[in-house]
Design a protein around this motif. Structure first.
Motif, PDB file in Angstrom:
ATOM      1  N   LEU A   1      11.386 -25.204  13.492  1.00  0.00           N
ATOM      2  CA  LEU A   1      11.475 -23.739  13.742  1.00  0.00           C
ATOM      3  C   LEU A   1      11.415 -23.644  15.414  1.00  0.00           C
ATOM      4  O   LEU A   1      10.083 -23.955  15.803  1.00  0.00           O
ATOM      5  N   VAL A   2      12.272 -23.148  16.353  1.00  0.00           N
ATOM      6  CA  VAL A   2      11.955 -22.977  17.746  1.00  0.00           C
ATOM      7  C   VAL A   2      12.449 -21.394  17.902  1.00  0.00           C
ATOM      8  O   VAL A   2      13.284 -20.779  17.316  1.00  0.00           O
ATOM      9  N   ILE A   3      11.201 -20.783  18.364  1.00  0.00           N
ATOM     10  CA  ILE A   3      11.409 -19.376  18.412  1.00  0.00           C
ATOM     11  C   ILE A   3      11.833 -19.210  19.911  1.00  0.00           C
ATOM     12  O   ILE A   3      11.012 -19.424  20.873  1.00  0.00           O
ATOM     13  N   GLY A   4      12.925 -18.671  20.261  1.00  0.00           N
ATOM     14  CA  GLY A   4      13.176 -18.366  21.785  1.00  0.00           C
ATOM     15  C   GLY A   4      12.924 -16.681  22.033  1.00  0.00           C
ATOM     16  O   GLY A   4      13.311 -15.799  21.017  1.00  0.00           O
ATOM     17  N   THR A   5      12.466 -16.396  23.108  1.00  0.00           N
ATOM     18  CA  THR A   5      12.615 -15.074  23.539  1.00  0.00           C
ATOM     19  C   THR A   5      12.704 -14.804  25.104  1.00  0.00           C
ATOM     20  O   THR A   5      12.138 -15.509  25.756  1.00  0.00           O
ATOM     21  N   PRO A   6      13.143 -13.585  25.405  1.00  0.00           N
ATOM     22  CA  PRO A   6      13.005 -13.257  26.728  1.00  0.00           C
ATOM     23  C   PRO A   6      11.580 -12.565  26.958  1.00  0.00           C
ATOM     24  O   PRO A   6      10.950 -12.402  26.189  1.00  0.00           O
ATOM     25  N   ILE A   7      11.485 -12.292  28.144  1.00  0.00           N
ATOM     26  CA  ILE A   7      10.075 -11.700  28.745  1.00  0.00           C
ATOM     27  C   ILE A   7      10.499 -10.410  28.979  1.00  0.00           C
ATOM     28  O   ILE A   7      11.396 -10.128  29.905  1.00  0.00           O
ATOM     29  N   TRP A   8       9.632  -9.332  28.448  1.00  0.00           N
ATOM     30  CA  TRP A   8       9.912  -7.808  28.888  1.00  0.00           C
ATOM     31  C   TRP A   8       8.389  -7.386  29.299  1.00  0.00           C
ATOM     32  O   TRP A   8       7.598  -7.538  28.372  1.00  0.00           O
ATOM     33  N   LEU A   9       8.217  -6.889  30.478  1.00  0.00           N
ATOM     34  CA  LEU A   9       6.874  -6.461  30.630  1.00  0.00           C
ATOM     35  C   LEU A   9       5.748  -7.280  30.404  1.00  0.00           C
ATOM     36  O   LEU A   9       4.766  -6.970  30.056  1.00  0.00           O
ATOM     37  N   GLY A  10       6.271  -8.781  30.799  1.00  0.00           N
ATOM     38  CA  GLY A  10       5.199  -9.761  30.706  1.00  0.00           C
ATOM     39  C   GLY A  10       4.591 -10.165  29.107  1.00  0.00           C
ATOM     40  O   GLY A  10       3.946 -11.019  28.891  1.00  0.00           O
ATOM     41  N   GLU A  11       5.723  -9.713  28.024  1.00  0.00           N
ATOM     42  CA  GLU A  11       5.213 -10.124  26.764  1.00  0.00           C
ATOM     43  C   GLU A  11       6.668 -10.589  26.157  1.00  0.00           C
ATOM     44  O   GLU A  11       7.744 -10.155  26.810  1.00  0.00           O
ATOM     45  N   GLU A  12       6.658 -11.004  24.812  1.00  0.00           N
ATOM     46  CA  GLU A  12       7.797 -11.527  24.052  1.00  0.00           C
ATOM     47  C   GLU A  12       8.483 -10.410  23.663  1.00  0.00           C
ATOM     48  O   GLU A  12       8.008  -9.192  23.816  1.00  0.00           O
ATOM     49  N   SER A  13       9.850 -10.383  23.181  1.00  0.00           N
ATOM     50  CA  SER A  13      10.608  -9.222  22.932  1.00  0.00           C
ATOM     51  C   SER A  13       9.929  -8.589  21.498  1.00  0.00           C
ATOM     52  O   SER A  13       9.216  -9.160  20.742  1.00  0.00           O
ATOM     53  N   SER A  14      10.283  -7.345  21.589  1.00  0.00           N
ATOM     54  CA  SER A  14      10.307  -6.567  20.262  1.00  0.00           C
ATOM     55  C   SER A  14      10.497  -7.255  19.014  1.00  0.00           C
ATOM     56  O   SER A  14       9.992  -7.560  18.051  1.00  0.00           O
ATOM     57  N   VAL A  15      11.888  -7.900  19.225  1.00  0.00           N
ATOM     58  CA  VAL A  15      12.278  -8.659  18.056  1.00  0.00           C
ATOM     59  C   VAL A  15      11.622  -9.732  17.735  1.00  0.00           C
ATOM     60  O   VAL A  15      11.456 -10.254  16.474  1.00  0.00           O
TER      61      VAL A  15
ATOM     62  N   GLY B   1      13.038 -15.550  31.538  1.00  0.00           N
ATOM     63  CA  GLY B   1      12.834 -14.139  32.028  1.00  0.00           C
ATOM     64  C   GLY B   1      13.064 -14.066  33.605  1.00  0.00           C
ATOM     65  O   GLY B   1      13.257 -15.156  34.271  1.00  0.00           O
ATOM     66  N   ASN B   2      12.859 -12.609  34.278  1.00  0.00           N
ATOM     67  CA  ASN B   2      12.876 -12.841  35.657  1.00  0.00           C
ATOM     68  C   ASN B   2      11.403 -12.125  36.148  1.00  0.00           C
ATOM     69  O   ASN B   2      11.301 -11.508  37.001  1.00  0.00           O
ATOM     70  N   GLU B   3      10.442 -12.551  35.125  1.00  0.00           N
ATOM     71  CA  GLU B   3       9.074 -12.094  35.681  1.00  0.00           C
ATOM     72  C   GLU B   3       7.850 -13.125  35.028  1.00  0.00           C
ATOM     73  O   GLU B   3       8.189 -13.846  34.241  1.00  0.00           O
ATOM     74  N   ASP B   4       6.893 -12.702  35.608  1.00  0.00           N
ATOM     75  CA  ASP B   4       5.630 -13.912  35.134  1.00  0.00           C
ATOM     76  C   ASP B   4       5.470 -13.602  33.761  1.00  0.00           C
ATOM     77  O   ASP B   4       5.598 -12.506  33.019  1.00  0.00           O
ATOM     78  N   GLY B   5       5.139 -14.746  32.804  1.00  0.00           N
ATOM     79  CA  GLY B   5       4.649 -14.533  31.672  1.00  0.00           C
ATOM     80  C   GLY B   5       5.208 -15.766  30.630  1.00  0.00           C
ATOM     81  O   GLY B   5       4.918 -15.716  29.506  1.00  0.00           O
ATOM     82  N   VAL B   6       5.730 -16.893  31.129  1.00  0.00           N
ATOM     83  CA  VAL B   6       6.273 -17.784  30.402  1.00  0.00           C
ATOM     84  C   VAL B   6       5.007 -18.413  29.649  1.00  0.00           C
ATOM     85  O   VAL B   6       5.048 -18.427  28.361  1.00  0.00           O
TER      86      VAL B   6
ATOM     87  N   ASP C   1       6.641 -26.071  24.351  1.00  0.00           N
ATOM     88  CA  ASP C   1       7.239 -25.036  24.835  1.00  0.00           C
ATOM     89  C   ASP C   1       7.619 -25.141  25.961  1.00  0.00           C
ATOM     90  O   ASP C   1       7.559 -26.166  26.804  1.00  0.00           O
ATOM     91  N   ALA C   2       8.831 -24.490  26.432  1.00  0.00           N
ATOM     92  CA  ALA C   2       9.638 -24.627  27.492  1.00  0.00           C
ATOM     93  C   ALA C   2      10.185 -23.226  28.020  1.00  0.00           C
ATOM     94  O   ALA C   2      10.390 -22.282  27.283  1.00  0.00           O
ATOM     95  N   GLY C   3      10.326 -23.381  29.475  1.00  0.00           N
ATOM     96  CA  GLY C   3      10.868 -22.044  29.905  1.00  0.00           C
ATOM     97  C   GLY C   3      11.500 -21.867  31.250  1.00  0.00           C
ATOM     98  O   GLY C   3      11.230 -22.883  31.882  1.00  0.00           O
ATOM     99  N   TRP C   4      12.038 -20.864  31.727  1.00  0.00           N
ATOM    100  CA  TRP C   4      12.366 -20.417  33.039  1.00  0.00           C
ATOM    101  C   TRP C   4      12.244 -19.024  33.433  1.00  0.00           C
ATOM    102  O   TRP C   4      12.619 -18.336  32.719  1.00  0.00           O
ATOM    103  N   ILE C   5      11.938 -19.010  34.702  1.00  0.00           N
ATOM    104  CA  ILE C   5      11.776 -17.646  35.290  1.00  0.00           C
ATOM    105  C   ILE C   5      12.412 -17.675  36.589  1.00  0.00           C
ATOM    106  O   ILE C   5      11.998 -18.709  37.203  1.00  0.00           O
ATOM    107  N   GLY C   6      13.104 -16.863  36.856  1.00  0.00           N
ATOM    108  CA  GLY C   6      13.656 -16.847  38.346  1.00  0.00           C
ATOM    109  C   GLY C   6      12.420 -15.962  39.246  1.00  0.00           C
ATOM    110  O   GLY C   6      11.332 -15.833  38.946  1.00  0.00           O
ATOM    111  N   GLU C   7      13.114 -15.790  40.369  1.00  0.00           N
ATOM    112  CA  GLU C   7      12.180 -14.898  41.315  1.00  0.00           C
ATOM    113  C   GLU C   7      11.546 -13.708  40.635  1.00  0.00           C
ATOM    114  O   GLU C   7      12.498 -12.950  40.118  1.00  0.00           O
ATOM    115  N   ALA C   8      10.355 -13.284  40.712  1.00  0.00           N
ATOM    116  CA  ALA C   8       9.809 -12.177  40.206  1.00  0.00           C
ATOM    117  C   ALA C   8      10.529 -10.811  40.799  1.00  0.00           C
ATOM    118  O   ALA C   8      10.846 -10.770  41.814  1.00  0.00           O
ATOM    119  N   GLY C   9      11.090 -10.251  39.672  1.00  0.00           N
ATOM    120  CA  GLY C   9      11.691  -8.974  40.177  1.00  0.00           C
ATOM    121  C   GLY C   9      13.281  -9.030  39.821  1.00  0.00           C
ATOM    122  O   GLY C   9      13.518 -10.005  39.259  1.00  0.00           O
TER     123      GLY C   9
END
Length: 248
Positions: free
Chosen positions: A98-112, A146-151, A174-182
């Motif tokens: 099982l691999v759970i993928g999530t975007p970052i919102w306000l530094g946290e995993e998604s509500s989903v 995501g586009n913010e810190d939190g991976v 775990d693996a992840g990617w974030i672009g420039e903050a903001g």
């Protein structure tokens, strides 16, 4: 990238056989199927490696399902008119990985993502045929974008939850990617640099192979050894060398 002969041989002639394994990717994006998901673009890197090694793979978006809040297996028994979790749960239970993928919102995993983890938790009191918790013998990992810190923060949260429920977490899971903050380009956007980012691609590849190796090891050894971790036997009075035999 052009592979040299030695690199191509490593891909073509490795001794590992993952036939018969299955992996389920739950993309906890807020976007329904049909809308581009950056998280799914990175998930597909891992899925492609597994598929190339004859692993049965499936990507689902829990946002497409009606999943009421709650920590019980079927929330229609607790006041809700509809609950799609039992059907989704059957797919979870059938998968070795099982691999759970999530975007970052306000530094946290998604509500989903949090909703999915709560629903996974609702099954955790069940036992497998060895008397262990039901997720024993399964392997878990996570992919974050995501586009913010939190991976790392989100990965810690997801992986802690999975191991607490009984999933085995291999190294580098775990693996992840974030672009420039903001505000800025997301992983799958043209010119984002995400698909070309060596750190992200390396970690995603290492994670995928570690998940495969651990799943194969568990499958070949019939899961985690069933001794010292069987709830039914503990409740029947077996103390498994616990230092206090009079514990009740």
């Amino acid at each position: 990238m052009q592979l040299n002969s030695e690199q191509q041989a490593l891909c073509d002639n490795h001794p590992f056989d993952f036939t018969g394994l299955s992996a389920l990717f739950l993309n906890c994006t807020l976007k329904p199927t049909g809308v581009t998901s950056n998280t799914e673009a990175l998930i597909d890197v891992s899925r492609s490696i597994m598929a190339a090694n004859k692993v049965k793979t499936e990507i689902l978006r829990p946002v497409d399902y009606l999943l009421p809040p709650g920590v019980y297996p079927d929330m229609t028994e607790h006041g809700f008119e509809r609950d799609d979790w039992p059907g989704l749960c059957r797919k979870v239970m059938a998968a070795n990985i099982l691999v759970i993928g999530t975007p970052i919102w306000l530094g946290e995993e998604s509500s989903v993502c949090r909703r999915v983890i709560e629903r996974l938790y609702g099954e955790s009191g069940k036992l497998n045929r060895h008397g262990q918790y039901v997720y024993y013998g399964k392997v878990g990992g996570t992919i974050i974008t995501g586009n913010e810190d939190g991976v790392k923060h989100c990965a810690m949260s997801v992986l802690y939850a999975l191991q607490h429920l009984g999933y085995t977490i291999p190294p580098q899971a775990d693996a992840g990617w974030i672009g420039e903050a903001g505000p800025g380009p997301s992983y799958a956007d043209q010119g984002s640099g995400g698909p070309e980012n060596e750190f992200t691609q390396r970690n995603t590849t290492f994670m995928t192979w570690n998940l495969l190796h651990m799943a194969r090891m568990l499958e070949e050894n019939h899961g985690i050894p069933a001794h010292g971790n069987q709830r039914d036997k503990w409740e029947a009075g077996c103390n498994f060398d616990h230092p206090n035999p009079d514990y009740r």
